[in-house]
Structure formats: structure tokens, C-alpha cells
Design an enzyme around this catalytic site. Structure first.
Site, PDB file in Angstrom:
ATOM      1  N   GLU A  65      -1.430   8.062  -2.856  1.00 40.24           N
ATOM      2  CA  GLU A  65      -2.037   7.913  -4.182  1.00 40.24           C
ATOM      3  C   GLU A  65      -1.641   6.600  -4.849  1.00 40.24           C
ATOM      4  O   GLU A  65      -0.459   6.273  -4.952  1.00 40.24           O
ATOM      5  CB  GLU A  65      -1.630   9.080  -5.088  1.00 40.24           C
ATOM      6  CG  GLU A  65      -2.342   9.040  -6.427  1.00 40.24           C
ATOM      7  CD  GLU A  65      -2.055  10.255  -7.290  1.00 40.24           C
ATOM      8  OE1 GLU A  65      -2.905  10.613  -8.112  1.00 40.24           O
ATOM      9  OE2 GLU A  65      -0.971  10.860  -7.145  1.00 40.24           O
TER      10      GLU A  65
ATOM     11  N   GLY B 284       2.596  -6.266   5.654  1.00 44.33           N
ATOM     12  CA  GLY B 284       1.262  -6.397   5.066  1.00 44.33           C
ATOM     13  C   GLY B 284       0.292  -5.399   5.672  1.00 44.33           C
ATOM     14  O   GLY B 284       0.652  -4.263   5.960  1.00 44.33           O
TER      15      GLY B 284
ATOM     16  N   LYS C 292      12.154  -2.293  10.453  1.00 51.60           N
ATOM     17  CA  LYS C 292      11.181  -3.222   9.852  1.00 51.60           C
ATOM     18  C   LYS C 292      11.560  -4.569  10.457  1.00 51.60           C
ATOM     19  O   LYS C 292      12.357  -5.324   9.879  1.00 51.60           O
ATOM     20  CB  LYS C 292      11.344  -3.222   8.322  1.00 51.60           C
ATOM     21  CG  LYS C 292      10.665  -4.375   7.610  1.00 51.60           C
ATOM     22  CD  LYS C 292       9.390  -3.986   6.955  1.00 51.60           C
ATOM     23  CE  LYS C 292       8.737  -5.179   6.272  1.00 51.60           C
ATOM     24  NZ  LYS C 292       7.457  -4.836   5.635  1.00 51.60           N
TER      25      LYS C 292
ATOM     26  N   ILE D  59       0.822  -1.203   0.000  1.00 55.00           N
ATOM     27  CA  ILE D  59       0.000   0.000   0.000  1.00 55.00           C
ATOM     28  C   ILE D  59       0.868   1.270   0.000  1.00 55.00           C
ATOM     29  O   ILE D  59       0.398   2.367  -0.291  1.00 55.00           O
ATOM     30  CB  ILE D  59      -0.959  -0.016   1.211  1.00 55.00           C
ATOM     31  CG1 ILE D  59      -2.123   0.952   1.069  1.00 55.00           C
ATOM     32  CG2 ILE D  59      -0.236   0.220   2.514  1.00 55.00           C
ATOM     33  CD1 ILE D  59      -3.268   0.434   0.298  1.00 55.00           C
ATOM     34  N   GLY D  60       2.159   1.078   0.369  1.00 56.23           N
ATOM     35  CA  GLY D  60       3.067   2.223   0.413  1.00 56.23           C
ATOM     36  C   GLY D  60       3.654   2.494   1.784  1.00 56.23           C
ATOM     37  O   GLY D  60       4.168   3.592   2.037  1.00 56.23           O
ATOM     38  N   LYS D  61       3.624   1.512   2.677  1.00 55.90           N
ATOM     39  CA  LYS D  61       4.163   1.722   4.034  1.00 55.90           C
ATOM     40  C   LYS D  61       5.629   2.146   4.009  1.00 55.90           C
ATOM     41  O   LYS D  61       6.029   3.093   4.689  1.00 55.90           O
ATOM     42  CB  LYS D  61       4.034   0.441   4.893  1.00 55.90           C
ATOM     43  CG  LYS D  61       2.629  -0.011   5.164  1.00 55.90           C
ATOM     44  CD  LYS D  61       2.596  -1.236   6.053  1.00 55.90           C
ATOM     45  CE  LYS D  61       3.356  -2.428   5.497  1.00 55.90           C
ATOM     46  NZ  LYS D  61       2.808  -2.951   4.228  1.00 55.90           N
TER      47      LYS D  61
ATOM     48  N   GLY E 240       5.328  -2.422   9.954  1.00 59.43           N
ATOM     49  CA  GLY E 240       4.827  -3.789  10.081  1.00 59.43           C
ATOM     50  C   GLY E 240       4.954  -4.550   8.775  1.00 59.43           C
ATOM     51  O   GLY E 240       5.746  -4.195   7.897  1.00 59.43           O
TER      52      GLY E 240
END
Ligand SMILES: Nc1ncnc2c1ncn2[C@@H]1O[C@H](COP(=O)(O)OP(=O)(O)OP(=O)(O)O)[C@@H](O)[C@H]1O
Ligand SMILES: [Mg+2]
Length: 220
Positions: A178, A120, A32, A8-10, A118
Site C-alpha cells: 500500500e 531501484g 542487499k 516502492i517498499g522492497k 536489488g
């Protein structure tokens, strides 16, 4: 740093945030703790890994020590951590990640901003016995949720937000990142989040941009 879904772009948002904080004079550490789909550091593909990107955003070199300090649990299979660990004959305990993260937080100076990405989405497994939301709850730290602007993103993001709120997580903000190529208008998506989202600080990041809009309050 958690997400309404995977990819999603984390990492992108975490790197942008780290760079913005550093530019504002703040000390930052980004971790991470668990990563899957990892290659060895001497593989050219390593530069695309989350660990490599997070280290670069902190201005740190890539070596055995910095990589291990950023991402101590690295698994080869591009699967969720519980499955990737099982593929290597391991079981990944949530308690061990919690202990490691608390220790990592304790080792930095009190004015250092610690960002922990995190794996996912917020309800994805991060261990054999726990989800990302369980890690956030155990650490009792504020969370930033990253959502997208694809068709369906509002449902995924508001559902994630509701789950976090139900768990008592302190949601510091929602970054609407975006989604590249989405036919859904970005500004209209942000307006929808403002309209339907419960009281949450809204931040935005356009595709290809380095600066998160609305981050000013978070910086101070
Ligand atoms: N705002 C953006 N502008 C340009 N590229 C982006 C943006 N957000 C994400 N990307 C790209 O989209 C891809 C997925 O983003 P990223 O790796 O940050 O997701 P993630 O949520 O960290 O994924 P994972 O679940 O694998 O950790 C990456 O190639 C990243 O560079
Ligand atoms: Mg990532």
C-alpha cells in the site's frame, strides 16, 4: 526481491518476509549486495539504511563484519549504482555481483531462505554493465515483485511483470504494498491486479502493517 520502481517498499517487504519466515521457524539470510546513498555506520542516519533494516530483521547486530557481509558494495552518492560507483572512480561489474551472490548462497545451509534485495526497479541498473533483471536472470533464482497502490501503479507493475516473464524469470509472487496517502482504494487496486495481472500469486501489505497477506503458500 525486486520492484516496479524505486522506493516502492522492497526493504520493508523483505524485512516483513524475513520476520514472518523466522517466526515460522525458518532460517533466513537477507542481503542487499549493492547500496547507494550510504553513510558510515557511526552516522546516526545509518540506522535508516537498507543494510541496517535487513540486519535488524534477521536479528543480527550491526558491526563491520555483518554490514560488509550484507552489503559489500556501498556508495555514498544517492544515484543509481553505475553512476554512484563512477562518482568514486569505480566500475561495478555485474559478473562480480553474480559471483558474490552465488558464493553467499552457497555459504548458508540448504534449508536457509536467502532473500536478495536489488536496487531501484527491475529494469534499473545495478552495475555498470547490467540491470537488476540481468542479475535475477544470471542467478536463475525466483523473484518476488513489489508494486504499489498509487495512481499508475498497475501500469508500472504489470509492465515490470511482463518484462520479467519475457526474460523467463520465475515470478514467485507479487506483493501489492500500500502506497501511503494514495487516494486510490487499496482493495480496488488488488482486485485490478487479480483481474488484469497474468497468473501470479498475489500478496498484500497494508501501510504500517508487519504481516504480508497471502504469504501462507510461500511459507510452505
Ligand atoms: N507497508 C508499509 N508500511 C509502512 N511504511 C512503508 C511500507 N512500505 C514502505 N514503507 C516506507 O516507505 C519508504 C520506502 O520503502 P523501502 O525503503 O522499503 O523502499 P525500497 O523499494 O526498498 O527503496 P530503495 O529503492 O531505496 O531500496 C521507507 O521509509 C519505508 O519504511
Ligand atoms: Mg530498499
Amino acid at each position: 526481491m525486486t520492484g516496479a520502481g524505486t522506493e516502492i517498499g522492497k526493504t520493508y517487504v523483505t524485512c516483513a518476509l524475513a520476520r514472518q519466515l523466522r517466526a515460522a521457524g525458518r532460517a533466513v539470510r537477507a542481503f542487499k549486495p549493492v547500496a547507494t546513498g550510504m553513510v558510515e555506520p557511526d552516522d546516526p542516519a545509518f540506522q535508516h539504511s537498507d543494510a541496517a533494516q535487513l540486519l535488524a530483521a534477521q536479528g543480527l547486530p550491526h558491526d563491520e563484519t555483518t554490514i560488509a557481509a550484507c552489503t559489500p558494495w556501498r556508495f555514498a552518492a544517492p544515484l543509481s549504482p553505475d553512476m554512484a560507483a563512477a562518482a568514486e572512480g569505480h566500475r561495478l561489474e555485474l559478473a562480480n555481483i553474480v559471483t558474490w551472490a552465488l558464493d553467499a548462497i552457497q555459504q548458508v545451509s540448504a534449508d536457509t531462505v536467502v532473500l536478495i534485495e536489488g536496487v531501484g526497479g527491475v529494469m534499473s541498473p545495478i552495475a555498470s554493465d547490467g540491470l537488476n533483471i540481468d542479475l535475477i536472470a544470471a542467478l536463475a533464482c525466483p523473484a518476488i515483485l513489489v508494486g504499489g497502490s498509487y495512481l499508475g501503479a498497475i501500469n508500472h507493475t504489470l509492465t515490470a511483470l511482463a518484462a520479467m516473464r519475457a526474460r523467463g524469470v520465475d515470478v514467485l509472487g507479487l506483493v501489492v504494498n500500500e502506497t501511503f496517502g494514495s487516494p486510490v482504494d487499496f482493495a480496488a487496486t488488488v482486485a485490478s491486479f487479480a483481474r488484469f495481472g497474468p497468473d501470479v500469486a498475489l500478496m498484500t501489505l497494508r501501510h504500517g502493517e508487519a504481516s504480508i497477506g497471502g504469504m501462507r503458500d510461500l511459507l510452505t
